[in-house]
Design a protein around this motif. Sequence first.
Motif, mmCIF file in Angstrom:
data_model
loop_
_atom_site.group_PDB
_atom_site.id
_atom_site.type_symbol
_atom_site.label_atom_id
_atom_site.label_comp_id
_atom_site.label_asym_id
_atom_site.label_seq_id
_atom_site.Cartn_x
_atom_site.Cartn_y
_atom_site.Cartn_z
ATOM 1 N N LEU A 139 0.768 -1.159 0.213
ATOM 2 C CA LEU A 139 -0.005 0.169 -0.131
ATOM 3 C C LEU A 139 0.881 1.350 0.032
ATOM 4 N N ALA A 140 2.024 1.345 0.765
ATOM 5 C CA ALA A 140 2.846 2.528 0.650
ATOM 6 C C ALA A 140 3.441 2.775 -0.791
ATOM 7 N N VAL A 141 3.648 1.554 -1.399
ATOM 8 C CA VAL A 141 4.400 2.041 -2.703
ATOM 9 C C VAL A 141 3.075 2.491 -3.596
ATOM 10 N N LEU A 142 2.033 1.761 -3.521
ATOM 11 C CA LEU A 142 0.740 2.249 -4.294
ATOM 12 C C LEU A 142 0.649 3.706 -4.369
ATOM 13 N N GLU A 143 0.656 4.283 -2.868
ATOM 14 C CA GLU A 143 0.080 5.591 -2.485
ATOM 15 C C GLU A 143 1.488 6.582 -3.306
ATOM 16 N N LYS A 144 2.564 5.952 -3.208
ATOM 17 C CA LYS A 144 3.757 6.664 -3.637
ATOM 18 C C LYS A 144 3.755 7.010 -4.998
ATOM 19 N N GLN A 145 3.093 5.727 -5.838
ATOM 20 C CA GLN A 145 3.049 5.864 -7.369
ATOM 21 C C GLN A 145 1.752 6.271 -7.847
ATOM 22 N N ASN A 146 0.856 6.941 -7.180
ATOM 23 C CA ASN A 146 -0.576 7.467 -7.388
ATOM 24 C C ASN A 146 -1.382 6.284 -8.129
ATOM 25 N N LEU A 147 -1.045 5.217 -7.539
ATOM 26 C CA LEU A 147 -1.814 4.226 -8.274
ATOM 27 C C LEU A 147 -3.146 3.835 -7.139
ATOM 28 N N SER A 148 -4.335 3.606 -7.843
ATOM 29 C CA SER A 148 -5.815 3.341 -7.033
ATOM 30 C C SER A 148 -5.980 1.781 -6.982
ATOM 31 N N VAL A 149 -6.361 1.313 -6.054
ATOM 32 C CA VAL A 149 -6.528 -0.182 -5.904
ATOM 33 C C VAL A 149 -8.158 -0.372 -6.712
ATOM 34 N N LYS A 150 -8.248 -1.216 -7.447
ATOM 35 C CA LYS A 150 -9.378 -1.636 -8.207
ATOM 36 C C LYS A 150 -9.950 -2.945 -8.101
ATOM 37 N N GLY A 151 -9.620 -3.688 -6.934
ATOM 38 C CA GLY A 151 -9.722 -5.096 -6.923
ATOM 39 C C GLY A 151 -9.130 -5.962 -5.799
ATOM 40 N N PRO A 152 -9.436 -6.999 -5.424
ATOM 41 C CA PRO A 152 -8.767 -7.787 -4.497
ATOM 42 C C PRO A 152 -7.230 -7.973 -4.793
ATOM 43 N N PHE A 153 -6.411 -8.346 -3.686
ATOM 44 C CA PHE A 153 -5.130 -8.612 -3.626
ATOM 45 C C PHE A 153 -4.998 -10.057 -3.894
ATOM 46 N N LEU A 154 -4.036 -10.515 -4.856
ATOM 47 C CA LEU A 154 -3.807 -12.002 -4.954
ATOM 48 C C LEU A 154 -2.107 -12.064 -4.115
ATOM 49 N N ALA A 155 -2.028 -12.971 -3.391
ATOM 50 C CA ALA A 155 -0.703 -13.238 -3.020
ATOM 51 C C ALA A 155 -0.358 -14.838 -3.331
ATOM 52 N N ARG A 156 0.845 -14.922 -3.911
ATOM 53 C CA ARG A 156 1.193 -16.204 -4.272
ATOM 54 C C ARG A 156 2.475 -16.453 -3.816
ATOM 55 N N HIS A 157 2.792 -17.890 -3.163
ATOM 56 C CA HIS A 157 4.100 -18.275 -2.784
ATOM 57 C C HIS A 157 4.920 -18.481 -3.940
ATOM 58 N N LEU A 158 6.214 -18.121 -4.008
ATOM 59 C CA LEU A 158 7.262 -18.253 -4.949
ATOM 60 C C LEU A 158 8.186 -19.477 -4.726
ATOM 61 N N PHE A 159 8.913 -19.121 -3.731
ATOM 62 C CA PHE A 159 9.894 -20.017 -2.994
ATOM 63 C C PHE A 159 10.220 -19.806 -1.254
ATOM 64 N N GLU A 160 10.898 -20.687 -0.950
ATOM 65 C CA GLU A 160 11.107 -20.537 0.648
ATOM 66 C C GLU A 160 12.508 -20.633 0.637
#
Length: 279
Positions: free
Chosen positions: A236-257
Amino acid sequence: MAEQHKYRMGEFSQKLGVSRDLIKHYEKQNILTSRREEGNQYRYYYHAQYPAILISKKLQNLGYSLREIGHILNGATLEEYAADNAQRIAALERERLLREMELEYLRLVYACQQWALEGTLVGRWELLQRPALAFFPFSEMAAFLPLSTEDTEAMSGWVDATPAVEFCRLIRQGKVLFGFTATPEQVELLELRGSQVERLPACQVFCYYLRVPRSIIGGPANTDEDAIASMLPPVLAVLEKQNLSVKGPFLARHLFEAPEDGKFYYYCQVSVPVSGDGG
């Protein structure tokens, strides 16, 4: 007409670069026939038989069993052979598409691992065009969803299809749903269905890469709030800094550990539909 040269099994198999056992198996399935001469116990094979071995080996590599090959060479009609090939084409096409999806996923993970080794993955972000997706939910934070038997059966093959389909969590309005996403092509290919499936349209998404401790994602005291508090603030911090507005749900996916300083961390990609200039 000159008489064909005859070969004993060992010489015949050696000339063709195949094993004696293969010759025996082919003969058992009536793909080859040998001849014995009066007065000795040796089996003899002839030069004219080698095309049968080459054809059989080719069909074996295409997935045909020896019994099927024997039938093709000795009794199958053209209609039967063509119908069998049509089925195999469909199966191979399905396999090809799945492998292409897996290759695309591995390339992404490998690129992220290289960035992690360079120290440039965490905090990295980019704007991408996401294809349309179907999200199939199967659990909330601490319990499976009460899916119908029909839904459960319809989605039963998805685990075996990973990573062609993506395990992820959907975050919306303070709640977390676990499930998997698939493109329309994957849905059709894997014959996936479900009454609670959510359609996510093709759109521009903001992707952010982060690292979270394993205990936050998989610990026994895990809650929606824990997951959201660990993943969303930096996004959210980077979105605000880049003047981007959220238009839908967040998706989080695991890449590796990977471990670090005696602890294990999950590296994740969080994506969210956005609008704005991204500047």
